[in-house]
Design an enzyme around this catalytic site. Structure first.
Site, PDB file in Angstrom:
ATOM      1  N   HIS A   1     -72.063 106.528  38.335  1.00  0.00           N
ATOM      2  CA  HIS A   1     -71.794 105.873  39.614  1.00  0.00           C
ATOM      3  C   HIS A   1     -72.104 106.766  40.810  1.00  0.00           C
ATOM      4  CE1 HIS A   1     -69.722 103.148  36.879  1.00  0.00           C
ATOM      5  NE2 HIS A   1     -70.245 102.272  37.698  1.00  0.00           N
TER       6      HIS A   1
ATOM      7  N   CYS B   1     -78.571  93.421  36.435  1.00  0.00           N
ATOM      8  CA  CYS B   1     -78.118  94.118  37.644  1.00  0.00           C
ATOM      9  C   CYS B   1     -77.859  95.594  37.390  1.00  0.00           C
ATOM     10  CB  CYS B   1     -76.877  93.456  38.227  1.00  0.00           C
ATOM     11  SG  CYS B   1     -75.470  93.509  37.117  1.00  0.00           S
TER      12      CYS B   1
HETATM   13  C1  PEP Z   1     -73.785  98.221  34.661  1.00  0.00           C
HETATM   14  O1  PEP Z   1     -72.937  98.696  33.900  1.00  0.00           O
HETATM   15  O2  PEP Z   1     -74.991  98.130  34.363  1.00  0.00           O
HETATM   16  C2  PEP Z   1     -73.400  97.734  35.999  1.00  0.00           C
HETATM   17  C3  PEP Z   1     -74.249  97.112  36.767  1.00  0.00           C
HETATM   18  O3  PEP Z   1     -72.128  97.990  36.406  1.00  0.00           O
HETATM   19  P1  PEP Z   1     -71.654  99.432  36.958  1.00  0.00           P
HETATM   20  O4  PEP Z   1     -72.887 100.274  37.105  1.00  0.00           O
HETATM   21  O5  PEP Z   1     -70.950  99.218  38.232  1.00  0.00           O
HETATM   22  O6  PEP Z   1     -70.750  99.915  35.879  1.00  0.00           O
END
Ligand code: PEP
Ligand code: MG
Length: 606
Positions: free
Chosen positions: A219, A539
């Site tokens: 993140h 996403c």
């Molecule tokens: C993912 O896990 O691919 C996602 C889009 O969610 P995050 O990156 O916020 O965990």
């Protein structure tokens, strides 16, 4: 009365400045762009240490705290030490002895023994014991006859202080950085950066970021990409390679960090900055062009939103709405939970800013690396969470347990949804039961709001789910009967499928979204949705890589959400793609079982 003329200042004898040699380090490129600037790395927020006494009854607990901090510090240092192997030999030779000295001091050393003793003997807190012992050792070292090596003594005292500082930080759980004094145009170098720290960075002041730790799809990396700050993470030896104020070049495409560049290297980097800016300008021209393939298939390209500061970037990028609003920002860097009205206003302003383009709001995905202080200070989650948080009470699991938290957020989204097309997305789903339970709560909240006289859309916003665990992907056929849409989160899907921490530099080489196991799960989930003509998007960070687009199009996917700055590059790839060719290509890729071969086919490299 006139002032007497100022005395000319006495000139200090100029010290010869010996420029340190250029040094090249390599890490994981996570956010494109080239930054040149002075290193900012020294200004850490002081750990909040109040020297205080304890009662005799507390000595055991204080000693246990000290032991935990010693263990944590040792782990941190061993990790840094282990990663030096990635450095060129001369850099290793310089940095390794320093880390070895730290490690020795965190072992059965005078510092550790003295701190332990002080807790019981002088009845002081663990922090006080560490500080007092550090002061006492440093005074003894500096009082030693210097002979010819005063600098050597100072260095030893600094090493003791550094270890003491690390212990106190771990005792007080103080993050290793503060950004308040960050000068304009500086490059931030630090050991590690939490996602919540990254959310506090001001991209208009900061030229670039490099850290010792971190992986490409963690993140923190996502946040830095969102802010458009050139960044390289997971750079072994970084903390020991650069001094504050030295010039550094960060290349967020090549993954290099160059400390003390020569004039020639600097000139090359300046040319690269200009070339990058020119390429960006060219991409910006795509903003108004449709995302359409050569055979006229319309592809939906949306943006992910981490913090509201990105809204102008989303407009500039030409994204058709927001495919993933990560609502965690509302809960970060604060001590109380955001109430329904505050959340409603935030969601409403985002939906209004999208002016009719859809916004998919994901409800709180707490857990994993995403520590959120407010949840802890309000007792929603325990202060010390599981050892294995990625597999614990994350995402929908927490919301279904803390239903008041969930209901407040759903109410806020529902109230805001009258401002424009909205969808609600559930994170970390693994079972059909979770979706059913969440829908019951969702509908109950809507009924309650209507009874309260709130205006809601006639048809409730669609309720969809993230497909981001192997469990969800493999039960996608059943989940498709419960959910209104799928958003495939390839970041967690890769992490959970391959058992590789997405934010961990040590296993970064194993983190591979193109691994056939991950691709097969994406394919299975996409097909389950497409069979029912249910909307499905990607996403995760896979969506942001234009090189992966032909494969994803070939698997039948037509909707992608990514960090705003990636939209133009992906649009360029869409406009060059032919769906029939993509289908043939995807078929060939999906026949492969060797990840290296797939990489070669998709990225053009093994
Ligand atoms: C993912 O896990 O691919 C996602 C889009 O969610 P995050 O990156 O916020 O965990
Ligand atoms: Mg995820």
């Amino acid at each position: 009365m006139t002032e007497p003329p100022a005395k000319p200042a006495r000139r200090a004898t100029p010290r010869p400045v010996v420029p340190r040699a250029e040094r090249r380090l390599i890490g994981i490129p996570v956010s494109p762009g080239i930054a040149i600037g002075p290193v900012f790395g020294a200004a850490e927020a002081p750990a909040p240490v109040i020297r205080h006494k304890i009662s005799a009854a507390d000595t055991q607990a204080e000693t246990a705290r000290l032991e935990a901090a010693i263990l944590q510090s040792r782990k941190q240092l061993m990790k840094l030490r282990a990663r030096l192997g990635n450095l060129p030999e001369d850099s290793q030779a310089e940095i390794a002895p320093m880390l070895d000295a730290y490690l020795q001091m965190i072992g059965p050393s005078r510092l550790v023994r003295g701190a332990r003793r002080r807790i019981g003997e002088t009845l002081v807190s663990a922090e006080t014991a560490v500080l007092d012992e550090t002061d006492s050792i440093c005074s003894a070292i500096l009082a030693m006859p210097a002979d010819d090596d005063a600098a050597g003594l100072r260095r030893r005292a600094d090493e003791v202080r550094e270890v003491g500082r690390r212990l106190v930080r771990n005792l007080t759980q103080t993050p290793f950085r503060s950004f308040s004094a960050l000068p304009q145009g500086a490059v931030l170098l630090c050991e590690s950066l939490r996602p919540a720290d990254a959310a506090l960075l001001d991209p208009s002041r900061l030229a670039g970021v490099a850290t010792d730790e971190g992986g490409s799809d963690g993140h923190t990396a996502i946040m830095l990409r969102a802010l458009g700050v050139p960044a390289v993470l997971g750079v072994a030896g970084l903390g020991q390679a650069a001094l504050p104020g030295e010039t550094v070049i960060i290349d967020g495409v090549a993954g290099t960090v160059i400390v003390n560049p020569t004039a020639e290297t600097l000139a090359d980097a300046r040319r690269a900055v200009t070339a990058f800016a020119r390429a960006q300008q060219k991409l910006a021209l795509l903003r108004r062009l449709p995302a359409i393939t050569t055979d006229d298939q319309v592809i939906e390209l949306q943006a992910n939103l981490e913090i509201p500061a990105e809204l102008p970037l989303i407009a500039q990028a030409g994204a058709a709405g927001i495919g993933l609003l990560r609502s965690e920002f509302l809960f970060m860097n604060r001590e109380t939970l955001p109430q329904e009205d505050e959340q409603t206003e935030t969601y409403r302003s985002v939906i209004e800013a999208m002016a009719g383009d859809p916004v998919t709001i994901r409800v709180l995905d707490w857990g994993g690396e995403k520590d959120i202080e407010a949840l802890q200070s309000e007792g929603v989650v325990p202060e010390v969470t599981d050892d294995n948080p990625a597999l614990g009470l994350r995402g929908i699991r927490l919301l279904l347990r803390e239903t008041a938290l969930f209901e407040t957020q759903l109410a806020a989204i529902l109230r805001a949804s009258v401002a424009g097309p909205t969808r609600v997305l559930l994170p970390m789903v693994t079972t059909v039961g979770e979706v059913r339970h969440a829908r019951e709560i969702y509908e109950r909240v809507a009924r309650r709001l209507r009874r309260r006289g709130e205006k809601l859309p006639e048809t409730l916003p669609p309720l969809g789910i993230m497909i981001e665990t192997p469990g969800a992907a493999l039960s996608a056929d059943a989940l498709a009967l419960e959910a209104d849409f799928f958003a495939i989160g390839t970041n967690d899907l890769t992490m959970y499928t391959l058992a590789v921490d997405r934010g961990e530099s040590d296993v970064a080489a194993l983190y591979d979204p193109l691994h056939p196991a991950v691709l097969r799960l994406v394919q299975f989930a996409a097909e389950a949705a497409l069979r029912l003509r249910m909307p499905v998007s990607v996403c995760g960070e896979m969506a942001a890589n234009p090189k992966l687009l032909p494969l994803l199009l070939g698997l039948g996917l037509r909707s992608f959400s990514m960090n705003a700055s990636a939209v133009p590059r992906v649009k360029q790839a869409v406009r060059a793609a032919d769906i029939d060719e993509c289908v043939r290509f995807a078929r060939r890729v999906m026949e492969q079982s060797d990840p290296a071969r797939i990489k070669e086919m998709v990225l053009g490299q093994p």
